[in-house]
Design a protein around this motif. Structure first.
Motif, PDB file in Angstrom:
ATOM      1  N   ARG A  85       0.834  -1.206   0.000  1.00 36.13           N
ATOM      2  CA  ARG A  85       0.000   0.000   0.000  1.00 36.13           C
ATOM      3  C   ARG A  85       0.869   1.258   0.000  1.00 36.13           C
ATOM      4  O   ARG A  85       0.602   2.213  -0.741  1.00 36.13           O
ATOM      5  CB  ARG A  85      -0.919   0.001   1.217  1.00 36.13           C
ATOM      6  CG  ARG A  85      -1.947  -1.100   1.208  1.00 36.13           C
ATOM      7  CD  ARG A  85      -3.173  -0.792   2.028  1.00 36.13           C
ATOM      8  NE  ARG A  85      -2.900  -0.543   3.442  1.00 36.13           N
ATOM      9  CZ  ARG A  85      -3.809  -0.133   4.312  1.00 36.13           C
ATOM     10  NH1 ARG A  85      -5.045   0.080   3.908  1.00 36.13           N
ATOM     11  NH2 ARG A  85      -3.503   0.069   5.584  1.00 36.13           N
ATOM     12  N   SER A  87       3.910   1.601  -1.095  1.00 35.21           N
ATOM     13  CA  SER A  87       4.627   1.738  -2.370  1.00 35.21           C
ATOM     14  C   SER A  87       3.717   2.287  -3.461  1.00 35.21           C
ATOM     15  O   SER A  87       4.128   3.135  -4.275  1.00 35.21           O
ATOM     16  CB  SER A  87       5.191   0.371  -2.792  1.00 35.21           C
ATOM     17  OG  SER A  87       6.080  -0.127  -1.817  1.00 35.21           O
ATOM     18  N   VAL A  88       2.466   1.824  -3.482  1.00 33.53           N
ATOM     19  CA  VAL A  88       1.520   2.323  -4.484  1.00 33.53           C
ATOM     20  C   VAL A  88       1.237   3.804  -4.266  1.00 33.53           C
ATOM     21  O   VAL A  88       1.206   4.597  -5.229  1.00 33.53           O
ATOM     22  CB  VAL A  88       0.208   1.513  -4.431  1.00 33.53           C
ATOM     23  CG1 VAL A  88      -0.856   2.157  -5.316  1.00 33.53           C
ATOM     24  CG2 VAL A  88       0.456   0.085  -4.879  1.00 33.53           C
ATOM     25  N   LEU A  91       3.690   6.140  -5.712  1.00 34.92           N
ATOM     26  CA  LEU A  91       3.659   6.303  -7.172  1.00 34.92           C
ATOM     27  C   LEU A  91       2.634   7.335  -7.625  1.00 34.92           C
ATOM     28  O   LEU A  91       2.739   7.856  -8.739  1.00 34.92           O
ATOM     29  CB  LEU A  91       3.353   4.951  -7.840  1.00 34.92           C
ATOM     30  CG  LEU A  91       4.410   3.845  -7.679  1.00 34.92           C
ATOM     31  CD1 LEU A  91       3.903   2.551  -8.304  1.00 34.92           C
ATOM     32  CD2 LEU A  91       5.729   4.268  -8.320  1.00 34.92           C
ATOM     33  N   LEU A  92       1.642   7.628  -6.806  1.00 31.94           N
ATOM     34  CA  LEU A  92       0.556   8.517  -7.232  1.00 31.94           C
ATOM     35  C   LEU A  92       1.027   9.923  -7.631  1.00 31.94           C
ATOM     36  O   LEU A  92       0.485  10.493  -8.589  1.00 31.94           O
ATOM     37  CB  LEU A  92      -0.507   8.600  -6.137  1.00 31.94           C
ATOM     38  CG  LEU A  92      -1.442   7.388  -6.049  1.00 31.94           C
ATOM     39  CD1 LEU A  92      -2.294   7.435  -4.789  1.00 31.94           C
ATOM     40  CD2 LEU A  92      -2.346   7.324  -7.289  1.00 31.94           C
ATOM     41  N   VAL A  95       1.875  10.202 -11.524  1.00 33.38           N
ATOM     42  CA  VAL A  95       0.975   9.844 -12.620  1.00 33.38           C
ATOM     43  C   VAL A  95       0.752  11.047 -13.525  1.00 33.38           C
ATOM     44  O   VAL A  95       0.781  12.200 -13.084  1.00 33.38           O
ATOM     45  CB  VAL A  95      -0.372   9.313 -12.091  1.00 33.38           C
ATOM     46  CG1 VAL A  95      -0.159   8.111 -11.186  1.00 33.38           C
ATOM     47  CG2 VAL A  95      -1.146  10.396 -11.359  1.00 33.38           C
ATOM     48  N   GLN A 100      -3.956   5.897 -15.257  1.00 33.80           N
ATOM     49  CA  GLN A 100      -2.951   5.455 -14.308  1.00 33.80           C
ATOM     50  C   GLN A 100      -3.459   5.556 -12.870  1.00 33.80           C
ATOM     51  O   GLN A 100      -3.157   4.706 -12.021  1.00 33.80           O
ATOM     52  CB  GLN A 100      -1.681   6.298 -14.479  1.00 33.80           C
ATOM     53  CG  GLN A 100      -1.015   6.125 -15.828  1.00 33.80           C
ATOM     54  CD  GLN A 100       0.088   7.148 -16.074  1.00 33.80           C
ATOM     55  OE1 GLN A 100       0.269   8.082 -15.288  1.00 33.80           O
ATOM     56  NE2 GLN A 100       0.809   6.989 -17.181  1.00 33.80           N
ATOM     57  N   VAL A 101      -4.247   6.596 -12.609  1.00 31.20           N
ATOM     58  CA  VAL A 101      -4.864   6.722 -11.286  1.00 31.20           C
ATOM     59  C   VAL A 101      -5.760   5.520 -11.010  1.00 31.20           C
ATOM     60  O   VAL A 101      -5.712   4.920  -9.931  1.00 31.20           O
ATOM     61  CB  VAL A 101      -5.681   8.028 -11.193  1.00 31.20           C
ATOM     62  CG1 VAL A 101      -6.450   8.086  -9.873  1.00 31.20           C
ATOM     63  CG2 VAL A 101      -4.774   9.238 -11.325  1.00 31.20           C
ATOM     64  N   LEU A 104      -3.672   2.326 -10.217  1.00 25.48           N
ATOM     65  CA  LEU A 104      -3.042   2.371  -8.900  1.00 25.48           C
ATOM     66  C   LEU A 104      -4.077   2.281  -7.781  1.00 25.48           C
ATOM     67  O   LEU A 104      -3.831   1.642  -6.749  1.00 25.48           O
ATOM     68  CB  LEU A 104      -2.206   3.646  -8.762  1.00 25.48           C
ATOM     69  CG  LEU A 104      -0.955   3.712  -9.638  1.00 25.48           C
ATOM     70  CD1 LEU A 104      -0.258   5.061  -9.471  1.00 25.48           C
ATOM     71  CD2 LEU A 104       0.010   2.583  -9.302  1.00 25.48           C
ATOM     72  N   VAL A 107      -5.068  -1.359  -7.337  1.00 28.19           N
ATOM     73  CA  VAL A 107      -4.038  -2.128  -6.612  1.00 28.19           C
ATOM     74  C   VAL A 107      -4.045  -1.750  -5.139  1.00 28.19           C
ATOM     75  O   VAL A 107      -3.990  -2.615  -4.246  1.00 28.19           O
ATOM     76  CB  VAL A 107      -2.648  -1.888  -7.234  1.00 28.19           C
ATOM     77  CG1 VAL A 107      -1.575  -2.608  -6.416  1.00 28.19           C
ATOM     78  CG2 VAL A 107      -2.626  -2.367  -8.677  1.00 28.19           C
ATOM     79  N   LEU A 108      -4.118  -0.438  -4.856  1.00 18.48           N
ATOM     80  CA  LEU A 108      -4.115   0.046  -3.478  1.00 18.48           C
ATOM     81  C   LEU A 108      -5.303  -0.498  -2.691  1.00 18.48           C
ATOM     82  O   LEU A 108      -5.147  -1.025  -1.579  1.00 18.48           O
ATOM     83  CB  LEU A 108      -4.133   1.575  -3.471  1.00 18.48           C
ATOM     84  CG  LEU A 108      -4.276   2.256  -2.106  1.00 18.48           C
ATOM     85  CD1 LEU A 108      -3.070   1.979  -1.228  1.00 18.48           C
ATOM     86  CD2 LEU A 108      -4.464   3.774  -2.288  1.00 18.48           C
TER      87      LEU A 108
END
Length: 443
Positions: A85, A87-88, A91-92, A95, A100-101, A104, A107-108
């Motif tokens: 969580r 790591s994701v 990445l935000l 983007v 891409q949002v 992610l 996954v989150l």
């Protein structure tokens, strides 16, 4: 109330949970700002889609993730999910496109759908004394309500100092800290589930729900409570700013009243359970929901009506969900608790997935009075279904006969032939809830 915090393992797990909750609250606000930066006037569509993805992950992924992680060490699963969580979230800020949002966020929220019920299923093994466990449930409810109040305030202050992208960094740091706290906590030994296929593990919690009267009633209770909560969470800003012509501070005030009602009941519940059953408290929450929504139909729209109704709906939410963990505890064996808690997480959020769009669409097309009416009918229906599915006189110790066990089976050691009586929990040997003197087979 704070007695569970005397247990050092629970204290660490609770600290990890609070840090993660606060981080999630900050990330939600930062995500809204990111959506506006990427989509501007379409930011609402982006946020709505992101929330729909969140709910989809919660409903679908929780049982699947639990089934995948069931054979792994509990602490390792929690640590890996928190690191994932964090790591994701990191990445935000990088983007550059809306899609891409969405990826992610999926996954989150999938990681969250696995992390939350796994942590919830761990607490009963740490707080084995039921009285302490109930107080732990109340503390969890309190933490959720405080997060709803404090996260926006903290975010507003931080945004005066830093860019919103740094809120994501702060969230990630919090989740990594949560993982570190869990890594330093020695968890108790857990009863291991038997080897089963992936599909069987994924559906096991749902099957236990479908065959347990108290859990079927709990599902209907969640539906009734979600009808009132959806009215608050979806339509408060519309009610306050569009209908009453008030400002953002008034929105915050009304939402604070909702949270205060929930917190007040969460503080009362551990004391009420000495004299009142879980079912009674939860159904009282359903009835308060129906009454509050009914009043909303009848009284003129004003700030004063909101200051009356929103604390009532908050109190109903607190009554309806605070003791849910104890119902799950009583309705499952230790080896099945991860599956049951994951199924509960999924089913509870499915009720919100139904009531959220109803509250929004009906309120927008037909007005808030109609939204009060429709959601009130839904809450009443949920209340009646709960009463029917979970009768007040439900007998837990039932005499029954096992049709597929030999008389010398260890489970029938104290039985007369294949017939005996004991408190029923749906498990491998009891695949359905027997009528008195009835027969049972395997799950």
């Amino acid at each position: 109330m704070f007695e569970p915090l005397q247990d050092w393992r629970y204290r660490r797990l609770f600290s990890a949970q609070c840090i993660a909750l606060l981080g999630t609250g900050l990330a939600t606000i930062a995500l809204a700002l990111l959506a506006f930066e990427l989509a501007e006037e379409r930011a609402g569509v982006v946020m709505g889609t992101a929330l729909a993805i969140k709910m989809f992950a919660y409903v679908i992924i929780a049982p699947l993730a639990q089934a995948f992680a069931e054979r792994l060490p509990r602490r390792l699963v929690l640590i890996v999910l928190e690191v994932m969580r964090g790591s994701v979230v990191l990445l935000l800020p990088f983007v550059t496109a809306v899609w891409q949002v969405y990826v992610l966020i999926f996954v989150l929220q999938s990681a969250s759908a696995a992390f939350t019920p796994t942590l919830q299923a761990t607490i009963p093994a740490v707080l084995r004394e039921e009285r302490r466990y109930v107080k732990g449930l109340a503390l969890t409810r309190l933490a959720h309500d405080l997060e709803n109040l404090l996260s926006p305030l903290l975010a507003a202050y931080l945004l005066t100092l830093v860019s919103f992208n740094l809120l994501f960094v702060g969230t990630a740091i919090g989740m990594f800290a949560s993982a570190a706290i869990i890594a330093m906590t020695a968890l108790p030994h857990f009863e291991r589930a038997e080897q089963r296929s992936f599909a069987t593990r994924a559906l096991r919690g749902v099957k236990i729900f479908l065959h347990t009267p108290s859990l079927k009633g709990l599902t209907a209770i969640h539906f009734a409570i979600a009808a009132g909560g959806a009215m608050v969470l979806v339509n408060t800003v519309v009610y306050v700013q569009s209908v009453l012509g008030l400002g953002q501070r008034d929105v915050a005030l009304v939402m604070a009243c909702f949270g205060a009602g929930s917190m007040a009941v969460a503080l009362l519940v551990p004391h009420l359970l000495d004299r009142v059953k879980d079912r009674t408290i939860m159904l009282a929450g359903c009835i308060i929901t129906v009454v509050a929504l009914g009043i909303g139909v009848l009284v003129p729209q004003s700030l004063w009506s909101l200051l009356l109704l929103w604390p009532m709906l908050g109190a109903a939410l607190g009554a309806g969900v605070t003791t849910a963990g104890r119902v799950l505890l009583h309705s499952s064996r230790e080896s099945d608790r991860p599956a049951v808690f994951a199924a509960h997480f999924s089913i509870a959020h499915a009720t919100w997935l139904v009531t959220y769009p109803v509250a929004g669409v009906v309120g927008a097309r037909y007005g808030l009075d109609t939204a009060f009416l429709v959601l009130g009918v839904m809450a009443a229906l949920g209340t009646l279904l709960a009463m029917r599915a979970w009768p007040a006189g439900l007998v837990l110790t039932v005499e029954h006969e096992h049709v597929d066990l030999l008389p010398d089976d260890p489970h029938l050691m104290d039985a007369y032939g294949r017939r005996h009586a004991h408190p029923i929990v749906i498990d491998d040997l009891h695949g359905s809830w027997p009528a008195p003197g009835g027969r049972v087979g395997r799950l």
